[in-house]
Scaffold this motif. Structure first.
Motif, PDB file in Angstrom:
ATOM      1  N   ILE A 190      -8.929  -5.514   3.143  1.00  0.00           N
ATOM      2  CA  ILE A 190      -9.339  -4.644   2.023  1.00  0.00           C
ATOM      3  C   ILE A 190      -8.103  -4.349   1.182  1.00  0.00           C
TER       4      ILE A 190
ATOM      5  N   ILE B  20      -7.005  -2.830  -2.722  1.00  0.00           N
ATOM      6  CA  ILE B  20      -7.316  -2.259  -4.026  1.00  0.00           C
ATOM      7  C   ILE B  20      -6.036  -2.369  -4.859  1.00  0.00           C
TER       8      ILE B  20
ATOM      9  N   ARG C  13      -7.025   5.392  -4.535  1.00  0.00           N
ATOM     10  CA  ARG C  13      -7.337   6.824  -4.462  1.00  0.00           C
ATOM     11  C   ARG C  13      -8.342   7.256  -5.524  1.00  0.00           C
TER      12      ARG C  13
ATOM     13  N   GLY D 179     -11.780   6.288  -4.972  1.00  0.00           N
ATOM     14  CA  GLY D 179     -13.090   6.143  -4.335  1.00  0.00           C
ATOM     15  C   GLY D 179     -13.571   4.709  -4.163  1.00  0.00           C
TER      16      GLY D 179
ATOM     17  N   GLY E 208     -12.214   2.205  -2.263  1.00  0.00           N
ATOM     18  CA  GLY E 208     -12.175   1.817  -0.851  1.00  0.00           C
ATOM     19  C   GLY E 208     -13.401   2.347  -0.119  1.00  0.00           C
ATOM     20  N   LYS E 209     -13.735   3.583  -0.409  1.00  0.00           N
ATOM     21  CA  LYS E 209     -14.903   4.204   0.231  1.00  0.00           C
ATOM     22  C   LYS E 209     -16.184   3.460  -0.149  1.00  0.00           C
TER      23      LYS E 209
ATOM     24  N   ARG F 183     -10.183   8.892   7.772  1.00  0.00           N
ATOM     25  CA  ARG F 183     -11.075   9.638   6.857  1.00  0.00           C
ATOM     26  C   ARG F 183     -12.481   9.041   6.854  1.00  0.00           C
TER      27      ARG F 183
HETATM   28  C1  LIG Z   1      -6.114   2.011   1.945  1.00  0.00           C
HETATM   29  C2  LIG Z   1      -7.070   1.716   0.771  1.00  0.00           C
HETATM   30  C3  LIG Z   1      -7.975   0.545   1.128  1.00  0.00           C
HETATM   31  C4  LIG Z   1      -7.922   2.981   0.525  1.00  0.00           C
HETATM   32  O1  LIG Z   1      -8.776   2.768  -0.576  1.00  0.00           O
HETATM   33  P1  LIG Z   1      -8.802   3.802  -1.785  1.00  0.00           P
HETATM   34  O2  LIG Z   1      -9.752   3.318  -2.809  1.00  0.00           O
HETATM   35  O3  LIG Z   1      -7.407   4.047  -2.227  1.00  0.00           O
HETATM   36  O4  LIG Z   1      -9.356   5.127  -1.039  1.00  0.00           O
HETATM   37  P2  LIG Z   1     -10.521   6.101  -1.562  1.00  0.00           P
HETATM   38  O5  LIG Z   1     -10.125   6.665  -2.878  1.00  0.00           O
HETATM   39  O6  LIG Z   1     -11.838   5.417  -1.472  1.00  0.00           O
HETATM   40  O7  LIG Z   1     -10.423   7.252  -0.460  1.00  0.00           O
HETATM   41  C5  LIG Z   1     -11.488   7.587   0.441  1.00  0.00           C
HETATM   42  C6  LIG Z   1     -11.075   8.809   1.229  1.00  0.00           C
HETATM   43  O8  LIG Z   1      -9.888   8.504   1.996  1.00  0.00           O
HETATM   44  C7  LIG Z   1      -8.834   9.383   1.635  1.00  0.00           C
HETATM   45  N1  LIG Z   1      -7.581   8.610   1.541  1.00  0.00           N
HETATM   46  C8  LIG Z   1      -7.395   7.406   0.946  1.00  0.00           C
HETATM   47  N2  LIG Z   1      -6.104   7.033   1.039  1.00  0.00           N
HETATM   48  C9  LIG Z   1      -5.475   8.052   1.689  1.00  0.00           C
HETATM   49  C10 LIG Z   1      -4.114   8.268   2.047  1.00  0.00           C
HETATM   50  N3  LIG Z   1      -3.165   7.387   1.766  1.00  0.00           N
HETATM   51  N4  LIG Z   1      -3.811   9.432   2.707  1.00  0.00           N
HETATM   52  C11 LIG Z   1      -4.763  10.356   2.982  1.00  0.00           C
HETATM   53  N5  LIG Z   1      -6.083  10.197   2.656  1.00  0.00           N
HETATM   54  C12 LIG Z   1      -6.419   9.056   1.999  1.00  0.00           C
HETATM   55  C13 LIG Z   1      -9.196   9.909   0.247  1.00  0.00           C
HETATM   56  O9  LIG Z   1      -8.599  11.163  -0.010  1.00  0.00           O
HETATM   57  C14 LIG Z   1     -10.705   9.988   0.320  1.00  0.00           C
HETATM   58  O10 LIG Z   1     -11.086  11.165   1.007  1.00  0.00           O
HETATM   59  P3  LIG Z   1     -12.421  11.994   0.524  1.00  0.00           P
HETATM   60  O11 LIG Z   1     -13.587  11.096   0.852  1.00  0.00           O
HETATM   61  O12 LIG Z   1     -12.351  13.225   1.328  1.00  0.00           O
HETATM   62  O13 LIG Z   1     -12.269  12.207  -0.938  1.00  0.00           O
HETATM   63  C15 LIG Z   1      -6.314   1.381  -0.547  1.00  0.00           C
HETATM   64  O14 LIG Z   1      -5.481   2.460  -0.891  1.00  0.00           O
HETATM   65  C16 LIG Z   1      -5.472   0.120  -0.487  1.00  0.00           C
HETATM   66  O15 LIG Z   1      -5.931  -0.930  -0.934  1.00  0.00           O
HETATM   67  N6  LIG Z   1      -4.228   0.219   0.007  1.00  0.00           N
HETATM   68  C17 LIG Z   1      -3.312  -0.909   0.035  1.00  0.00           C
HETATM   69  C18 LIG Z   1      -3.814  -2.056   0.842  1.00  0.00           C
HETATM   70  C19 LIG Z   1      -3.975  -1.758   2.312  1.00  0.00           C
HETATM   71  O16 LIG Z   1      -3.194  -1.064   2.941  1.00  0.00           O
HETATM   72  N7  LIG Z   1      -5.034  -2.348   2.864  1.00  0.00           N
HETATM   73  C20 LIG Z   1      -5.344  -2.234   4.267  1.00  0.00           C
HETATM   74  C21 LIG Z   1      -4.634  -3.265   5.045  1.00  0.00           C
HETATM   75  S1  LIG Z   1      -5.077  -3.164   6.769  1.00  0.00           S
END
Ligand SMILES: CC(C)(COP(=O)(O)OP(=O)(O)OC[C@H]1O[C@@H](n2cnc3c(N)ncnc32)[C@H](O)[C@@H]1OP(=O)(O)O)[C@@H](O)C(=O)NCCC(=O)NCCS
Length: 169
Positions: free
Chosen positions: A90, A92, A98, A100, A102-103, A138
């Protein structure tokens, strides 16, 4: 608005474009430059992506914002005949994290897995990928085990396996 679209072979360049930005950004403080280059070639070359989709039953979905693809996820139902869906990837784009997305992508997979009667959804994550770990927690996933995987060329993946059991009530 974000649209979630199943990807095909034709979307390989879209997946590569996102991974080229998101992958190094995610792992720059976690893995060496050499390991990043090795793993990107191993997982995101044309041949590898084609094989994942055509032979290994990895299903890719893209998130589209307006005309731009901003994220992708890949998953495999009934991975290794476990009756569980594995989320393989996954990513983004940093500019869209951050918000929504990923969710949304996770909920897409969780719904599919529930519909097809899967027992659980699981995934591997690097132990030092704190942001992803926070996100998985989360989303209701917990650490099922630890795993060190030899990926060749002297490199290993030092991972947690996170899992979310699904109830079918
Ligand atoms: C990790 C990742 C997939 C999360 O997706 P995102 O779109 O950023 O996350 P969302 O906005 O959908 O967050 C969903 C929930 O998780 C929480 N959350 C997301 N990232 C967070 C973080 N770094 N720390 C704390 N909480 C977090 C959000 O606050 C949200 O909580 P809520 O439902 O209470 O509002 C994304 O940031 C990403 O692509 N990161 C880099 C790639 C990566 O690490 N991939 C995974 C490899 S194993």
């Amino acid at each position: 608005m974000i649209e979630i679209i199943p990807a095909t072979i034709d979307n390989i360049p879209d997946i590569q474009k996102i991974s080229a930005v998101a992958w190094p950004q995610t792992f720059k403080d976690i893995l060496s430059e050499k390991q990043i280059a090795y793993m990107m070639n191993w997982m995101y070359s044309n041949e590898s992506l084609r094989e994942q989709m055509e032979k290994n039953n990895h299903r890719y979905v893209l998130a589209k914002h307006g005309e731009e693809f901003v994220a992708f996820l890949s998953y495999e139902p009934n991975c290794e005949n476990t009756g569980k869906t594995k989320i393989h990837k996954i990513y983004i784009l940093p500019s869209h994290q951050r918000k929504g997305i990923g969710k949304l992508l996770f909920n897409f997979v969780l719904t599919k897995a529930r519909e097809t009667g899967e027992k659980a959804v699981y995934l591997n994550v690097n132990k030092n990928n704190r942001n992803a770990i926070n996100f998985y927690q989360r989303m209701g996933f917990y650490i099922a085990k630890e795993e060190v995987i030899d990926i060749g060329n002297g490199f290993v993946m030092d991972d947690y396996v996170f899992e979310k059991p699904l109830d079918h009530e």
